[in-house]
Design a protein around this motif. Sequence first.
Motif, PDB file in Angstrom:
ATOM      1  N   SER A 160       0.828  -1.217   0.000  1.00  0.00           N
ATOM      2  CA  SER A 160       0.000   0.000   0.000  1.00  0.00           C
ATOM      3  C   SER A 160       0.856   1.259   0.000  1.00  0.00           C
ATOM      4  O   SER A 160       0.412   2.321  -0.459  1.00  0.00           O
ATOM      5  CB  SER A 160      -0.933  -0.008   1.211  1.00  0.00           C
ATOM      6  OG  SER A 160      -1.792  -1.133   1.185  1.00  0.00           O
ATOM      7  N   LEU A 161       2.086   1.148   0.507  1.00  0.00           N
ATOM      8  CA  LEU A 161       3.024   2.271   0.499  1.00  0.00           C
ATOM      9  C   LEU A 161       3.876   2.296  -0.773  1.00  0.00           C
ATOM     10  O   LEU A 161       4.818   3.086  -0.873  1.00  0.00           O
ATOM     11  CB  LEU A 161       3.932   2.189   1.733  1.00  0.00           C
ATOM     12  CG  LEU A 161       3.246   2.491   3.080  1.00  0.00           C
ATOM     13  CD1 LEU A 161       4.110   2.023   4.244  1.00  0.00           C
ATOM     14  CD2 LEU A 161       2.954   3.980   3.206  1.00  0.00           C
ATOM     15  N   LYS A 256       9.064   0.287  11.776  1.00  0.00           N
ATOM     16  CA  LYS A 256       7.819   0.958  12.170  1.00  0.00           C
ATOM     17  C   LYS A 256       6.604   0.193  11.647  1.00  0.00           C
ATOM     18  O   LYS A 256       5.580   0.087  12.326  1.00  0.00           O
ATOM     19  CB  LYS A 256       7.797   2.388  11.623  1.00  0.00           C
ATOM     20  CG  LYS A 256       8.797   3.336  12.260  1.00  0.00           C
ATOM     21  CD  LYS A 256       8.747   4.696  11.581  1.00  0.00           C
ATOM     22  CE  LYS A 256       9.759   5.665  12.148  1.00  0.00           C
ATOM     23  NZ  LYS A 256       9.753   6.962  11.444  1.00  0.00           N
ATOM     24  N   ILE A 257       6.722  -0.325  10.427  1.00  0.00           N
ATOM     25  CA  ILE A 257       5.634  -1.118   9.846  1.00  0.00           C
ATOM     26  C   ILE A 257       5.422  -2.394  10.653  1.00  0.00           C
ATOM     27  O   ILE A 257       4.300  -2.737  11.043  1.00  0.00           O
ATOM     28  CB  ILE A 257       5.949  -1.462   8.375  1.00  0.00           C
ATOM     29  CG1 ILE A 257       5.871  -0.208   7.513  1.00  0.00           C
ATOM     30  CG2 ILE A 257       5.015  -2.552   7.851  1.00  0.00           C
ATOM     31  CD1 ILE A 257       6.325  -0.420   6.075  1.00  0.00           C
ATOM     32  N   VAL A 258       6.511  -3.110  10.910  1.00  0.00           N
ATOM     33  CA  VAL A 258       6.416  -4.389  11.620  1.00  0.00           C
ATOM     34  C   VAL A 258       5.920  -4.169  13.047  1.00  0.00           C
ATOM     35  O   VAL A 258       5.182  -5.001  13.589  1.00  0.00           O
ATOM     36  CB  VAL A 258       7.768  -5.132  11.589  1.00  0.00           C
ATOM     37  CG1 VAL A 258       7.736  -6.377  12.466  1.00  0.00           C
ATOM     38  CG2 VAL A 258       8.118  -5.511  10.148  1.00  0.00           C
ATOM     39  N   GLU A 297       1.869   8.378   9.737  1.00  0.00           N
ATOM     40  CA  GLU A 297       1.630   8.061   8.331  1.00  0.00           C
ATOM     41  C   GLU A 297       1.408   6.565   8.124  1.00  0.00           C
ATOM     42  O   GLU A 297       0.567   6.152   7.317  1.00  0.00           O
ATOM     43  CB  GLU A 297       2.799   8.544   7.455  1.00  0.00           C
ATOM     44  CG  GLU A 297       2.930  10.052   7.370  1.00  0.00           C
ATOM     45  CD  GLU A 297       1.686  10.722   6.766  1.00  0.00           C
ATOM     46  OE1 GLU A 297       1.057  10.101   5.870  1.00  0.00           O
ATOM     47  OE2 GLU A 297       1.354  11.832   7.190  1.00  0.00           O
ATOM     48  N   MET A 298       2.165   5.751   8.865  1.00  0.00           N
ATOM     49  CA  MET A 298       2.007   4.296   8.749  1.00  0.00           C
ATOM     50  C   MET A 298       0.627   3.856   9.239  1.00  0.00           C
ATOM     51  O   MET A 298      -0.041   3.027   8.618  1.00  0.00           O
ATOM     52  CB  MET A 298       3.081   3.572   9.563  1.00  0.00           C
ATOM     53  CG  MET A 298       4.508   3.907   9.190  1.00  0.00           C
ATOM     54  SD  MET A 298       4.965   3.203   7.598  1.00  0.00           S
ATOM     55  CE  MET A 298       6.723   3.600   7.571  1.00  0.00           C
TER      56      MET A 298
END
Length: 370
Positions: A160-161, A256-258, A297-298
């Motif tokens: 998605s990013l 940060k995603i994980v 943002e994430m």
Amino acid sequence: MRLVPIECVKNDSLLAKTIYDEEGRILLRPGVRLTDSLIKKIKQLHIFSLYIIDEYSNYEIEDIIKPELRQKAIKVIKQTFTDIERVSLIHDLKKRSLSDYSKEELDYFESINDIAEELIENILSNKNLLISLVDIKNMDNYTYQHSVNVAVLSLVLGISLNFPKYKLIQLCTGALLHDIGKSFIDKDIILKPDRLTPEEFEKIKSHPYKGYEFLGNIYDDVSSNSKLIVLQHHERIDGLGYPFGLKGDKINSMAKIVSIADVYDALTSDRPYKRAMCPSDALEYIMSNTGTFFDYEMVKVFSRVIVPFPNGTIVCLSNGDIGIVQDTVPNYPLRPSVKILKSMNEDIIGSNINLLNELSIVISGIQYEA
């Protein structure tokens, strides 16, 4: 189908999703009629939630990856982690080099790369990148199932990013291995059915660095980004995370995603000492901790790919009505359209209301019986 705590599953309900044992073998297939004795046996397997089919839930909730690929990935992660646990008992891993590993042990590491590739291809081929399904976990396999789930959630967020494929591979590998440091923690602590003591929690907090150190000393082919995911997935935006208390931009973006995927899956999983949150509460928790635990943002992107109220979910509305979710609009996960099942106003029973248009009404909770 709908997700129901096992104590709310009624005798004669139909099972909607396959149940596997800790070795990945099929125990019960969809369509099995659930008797009281069968429900009791499922509880003994430490499975505390089930997907069922009943008169309210004839919708299919599709997994974003193929079930056989999920089981294959769990098996590879389990083999890898248990092998590391075994060798850690008889070797000083700091002094062990890649050349000391047998071909069989190295094959496990190669399999991690292969699984990452397969997961990426499988998800990229899926036109629907919304996450509606919460994976049901066996407590004995929690760490391995959790690792695969975190990888899947992270990949959906990475796609998605608009991450290029090489970054997706790094993200997926790091997510699959993010808890590898737990292989060096006493199993009794990892599987403890009660809350951890402060001393035990300190040992748990050592797992990011232990995992990072292991990968750095043993396996050179893991990318620096993947290693930083392992090291930093418990860091927080406000600097109150561990192991180093990094803040904001000092934390690797993939970590940060994980971090988000890790917490979401943990919150929506049954544990020996705590029952799972419903997906909507888990999403609200993550959204409410934006800017402290998680990157703004994430989280904004994450909230667009999670469906906390899948079609067929029975919900209680803030005005006291009971309804069943019919459809969810992307970008507005907490405001689906709902068919009214029960209401003090009999004239609206059976009608649909769109919560995007009824801003004074919110979903106040999930109902397991209509």
